[in-house]
Write an enzyme that holds these catalytic residues in place. Structure first.
Site, mmCIF file in Angstrom:
data_model
loop_
_atom_site.group_PDB
_atom_site.id
_atom_site.type_symbol
_atom_site.label_atom_id
_atom_site.label_comp_id
_atom_site.label_asym_id
_atom_site.label_seq_id
_atom_site.Cartn_x
_atom_site.Cartn_y
_atom_site.Cartn_z
ATOM 1 N N LYS A 21 0.851 -1.326 0.286
ATOM 2 C CA LYS A 21 -0.207 -0.065 -0.059
ATOM 3 C C LYS A 21 0.752 1.254 0.004
ATOM 4 C CE LYS A 21 -1.800 1.569 3.863
ATOM 5 N NZ LYS A 21 -1.549 3.011 4.459
ATOM 6 N N ASN A 22 1.870 1.454 0.857
ATOM 7 C CA ASN A 22 2.670 2.645 1.057
ATOM 8 C C ASN A 22 3.716 2.969 -0.189
ATOM 9 O OD1 ASN A 22 0.871 2.994 3.245
ATOM 10 N ND2 ASN A 22 2.541 2.350 4.830
ATOM 11 N N ARG A 28 -3.978 10.108 3.423
ATOM 12 C CA ARG A 28 -2.625 10.611 4.052
ATOM 13 C C ARG A 28 -1.631 11.084 2.624
ATOM 14 N NH1 ARG A 28 -1.357 13.427 7.872
ATOM 15 N NH2 ARG A 28 0.852 13.988 8.149
ATOM 16 N N CYS A 79 -4.961 8.142 9.073
ATOM 17 C CA CYS A 79 -5.286 7.559 10.195
ATOM 18 C C CYS A 79 -5.199 8.731 11.463
ATOM 19 C CB CYS A 79 -4.605 6.332 10.737
ATOM 20 S SG CYS A 79 -4.802 4.813 9.519
ATOM 21 N N ARG A 131 0.183 15.089 13.310
ATOM 22 C CA ARG A 131 1.117 14.489 12.212
ATOM 23 C C ARG A 131 1.187 15.727 11.375
ATOM 24 N NH1 ARG A 131 -1.805 9.059 9.571
ATOM 25 N NH2 ARG A 131 0.264 8.867 8.866
ATOM 26 N N PRO A 132 2.261 16.730 11.889
ATOM 27 C CA PRO A 132 2.585 17.883 11.203
ATOM 28 C C PRO A 132 2.997 17.549 9.647
ATOM 29 C CG PRO A 132 3.828 17.446 12.786
ATOM 30 C CD PRO A 132 3.203 16.482 13.024
ATOM 31 N N ILE A 133 3.339 18.638 8.791
ATOM 32 C CA ILE A 133 3.920 18.245 7.553
ATOM 33 C C ILE A 133 5.068 19.403 7.413
ATOM 34 C CG2 ILE A 133 1.992 17.367 6.274
ATOM 35 C CD1 ILE A 133 1.680 20.014 4.864
ATOM 36 N N ASP A 134 5.517 19.964 8.531
ATOM 37 C CA ASP A 134 6.493 20.839 8.563
ATOM 38 C C ASP A 134 7.863 20.364 7.762
ATOM 39 O OD1 ASP A 134 6.728 18.823 10.870
ATOM 40 O OD2 ASP A 134 8.729 19.863 11.139
ATOM 41 N N GLN A 135 8.242 19.113 7.873
ATOM 42 C CA GLN A 135 9.454 18.671 7.184
ATOM 43 C C GLN A 135 9.297 18.606 5.606
ATOM 44 O OE1 GLN A 135 12.355 17.879 8.785
ATOM 45 N NE2 GLN A 135 11.139 19.034 10.257
ATOM 46 N N ASP A 187 3.555 0.177 12.339
ATOM 47 C CA ASP A 187 2.216 -0.280 11.609
ATOM 48 C C ASP A 187 2.194 -1.757 12.066
ATOM 49 O OD1 ASP A 187 2.802 1.607 8.353
ATOM 50 O OD2 ASP A 187 2.059 2.048 10.610
ATOM 51 N N ILE A 205 7.141 6.458 17.509
ATOM 52 C CA ILE A 205 6.603 6.974 16.142
ATOM 53 C C ILE A 205 5.820 8.172 16.353
ATOM 54 C CG2 ILE A 205 6.221 7.088 13.706
ATOM 55 C CD1 ILE A 205 9.048 5.684 14.294
ATOM 56 N N ARG A 260 -9.080 0.148 3.438
ATOM 57 C CA ARG A 260 -8.235 1.293 3.024
ATOM 58 C C ARG A 260 -6.956 0.308 2.807
ATOM 59 N NH1 ARG A 260 -6.857 5.757 6.744
ATOM 60 N NH2 ARG A 260 -5.452 6.030 5.118
HETATM 61 C C1 EPZ Z 1 3.831 6.972 6.502
HETATM 62 O O1 EPZ Z 1 3.241 7.774 7.302
HETATM 63 C C2 EPZ Z 1 2.839 5.643 6.430
HETATM 64 N N1 EPZ Z 1 1.585 5.848 5.600
HETATM 65 C C3 EPZ Z 1 2.168 5.188 7.907
HETATM 66 O O2 EPZ Z 1 1.282 3.969 7.852
HETATM 67 C C4 EPZ Z 1 3.500 4.917 8.909
HETATM 68 O O3 EPZ Z 1 2.992 4.821 10.029
HETATM 69 C C5 EPZ Z 1 4.502 6.043 8.603
HETATM 70 O O4 EPZ Z 1 4.829 6.377 7.426
HETATM 71 C C6 EPZ Z 1 5.729 5.724 9.603
HETATM 72 O O5 EPZ Z 1 6.028 4.472 8.964
HETATM 73 C C7 EPZ Z 1 1.855 5.988 4.369
HETATM 74 O O6 EPZ Z 1 2.803 5.871 3.650
HETATM 75 C C8 EPZ Z 1 0.551 6.627 3.549
HETATM 76 P P1 EPZ Z 1 5.978 9.932 8.817
HETATM 77 P P2 EPZ Z 1 3.769 9.345 7.164
HETATM 78 O O7 EPZ Z 1 6.071 11.289 7.911
HETATM 79 O O8 EPZ Z 1 4.583 9.416 6.110
HETATM 80 C C9 EPZ Z 1 6.403 12.863 12.216
HETATM 81 C C10 EPZ Z 1 -0.326 2.982 7.698
HETATM 82 O O9 EPZ Z 1 -1.058 2.213 8.769
HETATM 83 N N2 EPZ Z 1 6.286 14.108 11.495
HETATM 84 O O10 EPZ Z 1 7.189 9.011 8.838
HETATM 85 O O11 EPZ Z 1 2.489 10.215 7.392
HETATM 86 C C11 EPZ Z 1 4.919 12.334 12.288
HETATM 87 O O12 EPZ Z 1 3.935 13.153 13.146
HETATM 88 C C12 EPZ Z 1 -0.027 4.109 7.787
HETATM 89 O O13 EPZ Z 1 -0.150 2.280 6.663
HETATM 90 C C13 EPZ Z 1 6.670 15.166 11.517
HETATM 91 O O14 EPZ Z 1 6.760 15.827 12.534
HETATM 92 O O15 EPZ Z 1 4.679 8.975 8.564
HETATM 93 C C14 EPZ Z 1 5.034 11.218 13.118
HETATM 94 O O16 EPZ Z 1 5.222 11.019 14.514
HETATM 95 C C15 EPZ Z 1 -0.276 4.708 9.234
HETATM 96 N N3 EPZ Z 1 6.802 16.366 10.537
HETATM 97 C C16 EPZ Z 1 6.499 10.669 12.365
HETATM 98 O O17 EPZ Z 1 7.061 11.938 12.247
HETATM 99 C C17 EPZ Z 1 6.645 16.041 9.140
HETATM 100 O O18 EPZ Z 1 6.563 16.856 8.545
HETATM 101 C C18 EPZ Z 1 6.539 9.698 11.172
HETATM 102 O O19 EPZ Z 1 5.616 10.232 10.297
HETATM 103 C C19 EPZ Z 1 6.209 14.653 9.022
HETATM 104 C C20 EPZ Z 1 6.033 13.846 9.831
#
Ligand code: EPZ
Length: 428
Positions: free
Chosen positions: A22-23, A93, A117, A122-126, A305, A327, A397
């Site tokens: 999926k991812n 997402r 989810c 879950r910010p997008i600052d990065q 996950d 995480i 999903r």
């Molecule tokens: C991806 O989410 C996956 N989703 C998630 O899978 C998975 O849990 C996650 O990666 C971690 O492996 C998809 O790929 C669609 P992150 P993503 O950016 O990209 C913080 C599932 O069950 N963060 O690695 O959103 C964030 O809040 C789903 O299949 C920032 O602070 O995850 C989190 O605490 C659930 N700033 C951590 O980093 C940012 O700009 C990891 O988030 C981005 C993220």
């Protein structure tokens, strides 16, 4: 309203074939926009998040053809608009991957803030940091993220936090940018490597995916390509845990054993039998299992996950287990539902303490999110009596034909339709 109805107690026996990841799929589908030709994607999982991603492409003017259930042909050459339809984008997402691809294609992108989810903040600052570092302006207003750039220039980007999404978005944004872009402290998940391989098959020049330093040398054009998506590490892990939890004997087919190491190593430590073959693993359950402590971390650490699924398994293990969620802020929403089934779990912030119990009993429960739903299915398969799981749209999903795959190995699980509560009230 649809529910899964499970009559627990059957040990799973037989073979389960894993679908595409999926991812990986939800990143590769937007990336196809960058091809100046036709892309054919194989081993695409038939799940709702993929369907939404394909609907977004079609709504933007791409030609999307289903060649068979898991093979999709995409021609994005006629996409003219850099704006993604709001309602579709906010439901998943992964819609934020359209930001990186559209910025790459048009120097402009406008996409709703992402959904997905509910796992705490879950910010997008990065993500925004990457786009700005490449030379783009970013604005968030009316629920939309808009990024524009006169010209994008390769640069060095250090992620303040390891993030899958931002690593992927940075690759998508930088793949056609003049010069060299270096991503440091990058995420290393298998689906990041899969996206890099897909882009390189289109003519990109990306090195180091799967390590914490990814180098992207911009190219002028990306061609169409044929590409097969990797098997889903988390779907495979979910069925491995289900086989172990029911004391069954299941061969999980179409896997990459190396991707499963963070999961297999924990199961072996608990006393589960695992035999690895080239593209399959055989799980033999040997209950009761040992207690264990788990901490979720970025790949190659134990995947977040898989955390809810292991919690379901540990509720029936001997002794006290501790799970630390490394995480997300909030990934224990499923605990209340497991308690309804007799689990003994206490949660304090990011730590859950699980006291093993002798049995679980079936109960009406609700899926709070995708992997929480998977955990409830595993608990239902082990519980005495009937478990009814509501809000299964979360589960669908991310898992293709889950009830079908489980029935094929002996689970008593049905998807049933029930009148919605307001229909019941109207009937009174
Ligand atoms: C991806 O989410 C996956 N989703 C998630 O899978 C998975 O849990 C996650 O990666 C971690 O492996 C998809 O790929 C669609 P992150 P993503 O950016 O990209 C913080 C599932 O069950 N963060 O690695 O959103 C964030 O809040 C789903 O299949 C920032 O602070 O995850 C989190 O605490 C659930 N700033 C951590 O980093 C940012 O700009 C990891 O988030 C981005 C993220």
């Amino acid at each position: 309203m649809e529910k899964f109805v499970i009559n627990g107690g059957n040990a799973l026996r037989g073979d389960i074939t894993i679908s595409g990841a999926k991812n990986a799929a939800v990143a590769i589908i937007p990336a196809a926009i960058l091809a100046e030709g036709i892309c054919v994607l194989e081993n695409v999982p038939n799940i709702n998040d993929v369907t939404v991603s394909l609907k977004i492409l079609a709504a933007m003017g791409a030609e999307v053809r289903l060649l068979n259930k898991n093979t999709i042909q995409i021609d994005s050459r006629h996409i003219k608009d850099a704006v993604v339809p709001y309602e579709m984008a906010r439901s998943i997402r992964a819609s934020y991957y359209f930001l990186g691809t559209l910025l790459s294609k048009f120097n402009h992108a406008k996409v709703s803030m992402p959904g997905g989810c509910a796992l705490g903040d879950r910010p997008i600052d990065q993500h925004l940091k990457c786009f700005k570092a490449l030379g783009a302006e970013t604005v968030i207003e009316h629920g939309m993220v808009e990024i524009t750039a006169e010209k994008l220039i390769g640069t060095q980007i250090y992620f303040d936090k390891i993030t899958v999404g931002a690593t992927i978005n940075a690759m998508l944004a930088a793949v056609k940018v003049d010069g060299l872009t270096i991503l440091e402290n990058a995420a290393k998940e298998p689906h990041i490597v899969d996206l890099a391989n897909f882009l390189n098959s289109m003519g990109a020049d990306i090195m180091g995916a799967g390590t914490d330093v990814i180098k992207i040398r911009g190219v002028k054009r990306l061609q169409g390509t044929n590409y097969s998506i990797i098997p889903d590490q988390i779907e495979a892990g979910t069925y491995m845990v289900a086989a172990a939890a029911t004391g069954g004997d299941v061969t999980i087919k179409n896997v990459i054993p190396k991707h499963l190491e963070p999961i297999s190593s924990k199961l072996v430590k608990m006393g589960v039998g695992i035999e690895e073959f080239d593209d399959s693993v055989r799980i033999t359950g040997k209950k009761p299992y040992e207690r264990m402590n788990l901490k979720t971390m970025p790949h190659p650490g134990f995947p977040t996950d898989m955390q809810p699924q292991f919690a379901a398994l540990l509720t029936l293990s001997q002794g006290t287990s501790i799970i630390t969620e490394g995480i997300y802020e909030e990934r224990f929403r499923y605990v209340d539902e497991l308690r309804r089934m007799g689990a003994d779990i206490s949660v304090d912030g990011k730590v859950a303490v699980i006291e093993g119990v002798a049995k679980l009993t079936g109960a009406p429960v609700k899926a709070a999110d995708l992997r929480a739903g998977a955990a409830l299915i595993i608990a239902g398969l082990c519980a005495k009596g009937v478990t009814e799981i509501e809000d299964i749209y979360h589960i669908e999903r991310g898992y293709e034909d889950m009830a079908l795959k489980l029935r094929a190995v002996g689970a008593d699980i049905q998807k049933r339709r029930f009148p919605a509560p307001d229909a019941l009230r109207a009937a009174l």
